[in-house]
Design a protein around this motif. Structure first.
Motif, PDB file in Angstrom:
ATOM      1  N   LYS A 177      -2.224  -5.884  -4.213  1.00 31.06           N
ATOM      2  CA  LYS A 177      -2.864  -4.589  -3.942  1.00 31.06           C
ATOM      3  C   LYS A 177      -1.921  -3.677  -3.174  1.00 31.06           C
ATOM      4  O   LYS A 177      -1.759  -2.507  -3.527  1.00 31.06           O
ATOM      5  CB  LYS A 177      -4.157  -4.792  -3.137  1.00 31.06           C
ATOM      6  CG  LYS A 177      -5.332  -5.252  -3.957  1.00 31.06           C
ATOM      7  CD  LYS A 177      -6.546  -5.600  -3.123  1.00 31.06           C
ATOM      8  CE  LYS A 177      -6.964  -4.572  -2.128  1.00 31.06           C
ATOM      9  NZ  LYS A 177      -8.155  -4.966  -1.352  1.00 31.06           N
TER      10      LYS A 177
ATOM     11  N   GLU B  39      -0.412  -0.087  -4.457  1.00 32.52           N
ATOM     12  CA  GLU B  39      -0.680   1.097  -3.629  1.00 32.52           C
ATOM     13  C   GLU B  39       0.629   1.793  -3.250  1.00 32.52           C
ATOM     14  O   GLU B  39       0.705   3.019  -3.228  1.00 32.52           O
ATOM     15  CB  GLU B  39      -1.481   0.715  -2.388  1.00 32.52           C
ATOM     16  CG  GLU B  39      -2.930   0.411  -2.701  1.00 32.52           C
ATOM     17  CD  GLU B  39      -3.707  -0.199  -1.542  1.00 32.52           C
ATOM     18  OE1 GLU B  39      -3.084  -0.746  -0.596  1.00 32.52           O
ATOM     19  OE2 GLU B  39      -4.951  -0.148  -1.591  1.00 32.52           O
TER      20      GLU B  39
ATOM     21  N   THR C 135      -4.414   3.735  -6.527  1.00 33.29           N
ATOM     22  CA  THR C 135      -5.474   3.677  -5.522  1.00 33.29           C
ATOM     23  C   THR C 135      -6.439   2.560  -5.894  1.00 33.29           C
ATOM     24  O   THR C 135      -6.674   2.293  -7.078  1.00 33.29           O
ATOM     25  CB  THR C 135      -6.243   5.011  -5.413  1.00 33.29           C
ATOM     26  OG1 THR C 135      -6.777   5.349  -6.689  1.00 33.29           O
ATOM     27  CG2 THR C 135      -5.340   6.127  -4.925  1.00 33.29           C
ATOM     28  N   ASN C 136      -6.973   1.930  -4.887  1.00 27.66           N
ATOM     29  CA  ASN C 136      -7.929   0.851  -5.109  1.00 27.66           C
ATOM     30  C   ASN C 136      -9.317   1.436  -5.345  1.00 27.66           C
ATOM     31  O   ASN C 136      -9.739   2.349  -4.634  1.00 27.66           O
ATOM     32  CB  ASN C 136      -7.941  -0.100  -3.910  1.00 27.66           C
ATOM     33  CG  ASN C 136      -8.950  -1.214  -4.093  1.00 27.66           C
ATOM     34  OD1 ASN C 136      -9.982  -1.235  -3.443  1.00 27.66           O
ATOM     35  ND2 ASN C 136      -8.660  -2.127  -4.984  1.00 27.66           N
TER      36      ASN C 136
ATOM     37  N   THR D  61     -13.718  -4.201  -6.864  1.00 32.60           N
ATOM     38  CA  THR D  61     -12.809  -5.055  -6.101  1.00 32.60           C
ATOM     39  C   THR D  61     -13.621  -6.022  -5.259  1.00 32.60           C
ATOM     40  O   THR D  61     -14.621  -5.641  -4.657  1.00 32.60           O
ATOM     41  CB  THR D  61     -11.901  -4.188  -5.197  1.00 32.60           C
ATOM     42  OG1 THR D  61     -11.109  -3.335  -6.034  1.00 32.60           O
ATOM     43  CG2 THR D  61     -10.989  -5.044  -4.334  1.00 32.60           C
TER      44      THR D  61
ATOM     45  N   ALA E 109      -9.055  -7.052  -7.992  1.00 30.69           N
ATOM     46  CA  ALA E 109      -8.930  -5.693  -7.460  1.00 30.69           C
ATOM     47  C   ALA E 109      -8.646  -4.747  -8.613  1.00 30.69           C
ATOM     48  O   ALA E 109      -7.812  -5.034  -9.468  1.00 30.69           O
ATOM     49  CB  ALA E 109      -7.810  -5.620  -6.422  1.00 30.69           C
TER      50      ALA E 109
ATOM     51  N   MET F 172      -7.062  -1.345  -9.593  1.00 28.65           N
ATOM     52  CA  MET F 172      -6.095  -0.361  -9.118  1.00 28.65           C
ATOM     53  C   MET F 172      -6.015   0.766 -10.134  1.00 28.65           C
ATOM     54  O   MET F 172      -5.744   0.536 -11.312  1.00 28.65           O
ATOM     55  CB  MET F 172      -4.733  -1.014  -8.919  1.00 28.65           C
ATOM     56  CG  MET F 172      -4.758  -2.243  -8.006  1.00 28.65           C
ATOM     57  SD  MET F 172      -5.454  -1.953  -6.361  1.00 28.65           S
ATOM     58  CE  MET F 172      -4.245  -0.851  -5.673  1.00 28.65           C
TER      59      MET F 172
END
Length: 146
Positions: free
Chosen positions: A18, A22, A27-28, A33, A38, A40
């Motif tokens: 992650k 980033e 962006t998460n 998530t 997760a 992204m």
């Protein structure tokens, strides 16, 4: 609805992956998530799903390839400029990835590309292409390599 793509990648350390994405500008998306995966967001239509190996295995009966040792896919992503290509590769190298595992693609004013690997060995190729040249199709002008 516009077509979207979700690239699912098996990862060893979810938090490390992650942070890596980033650092590249993703962006998460917390709605998708949890402790196993997760989401992204790279753009309005491109998402990278980072899945812990155990969770990834629930979607396939195949062995998970070690991307450090073998290649199954090359992930090419567009960039708005040569500088953005360089920025992505430099950010990858500065955040646990590997810069330029493949050859640079220097094609003059037609196209410019480099590559990086994420911490799990997945091979990405950021690429800039001249919009006017793109209209000509897949064949660069004769002097593109000059």
């Amino acid at each position: 609805m516009a077509r979207m793509i979700f690239v699912n990648l098996p990862v060893v350390e979810l938090d490390r992956s992650k942070r890596f994405y980033e650092a590249l500008g993703a962006t998460n998306e917390p709605k998708f998530t949890n402790d196993q995966a997760a989401c992204m967001v790279l753009s309005d239509s491109i998402y990278v799903m980072l899945l812990r190996h155990e969770f990834y295995s629930t979607f396939t009966g195949k062995t998970i390839a070690d991307a450090h040792k073998s290649s199954q896919v090359l992930l090419c992503i567009s960039a708005d400029s040569r500088a953005e290509v360089d920025r992505m590769v430099e950010a990858a190298a500065a955040n646990g990835g590997k810069a330029d595992p493949g050859p640079k693609q220097e094609m003059g004013d037609f196209m410019y590309g480099r590559s990086f690997e994420d911490p799990d060995g997945h091979h990405w190729e950021p690429m800039w292409m001249n919009a006017a040249a793109a209209d000509q199709g897949a064949h660069p002008p004769e002097d593109a390599h000059a």
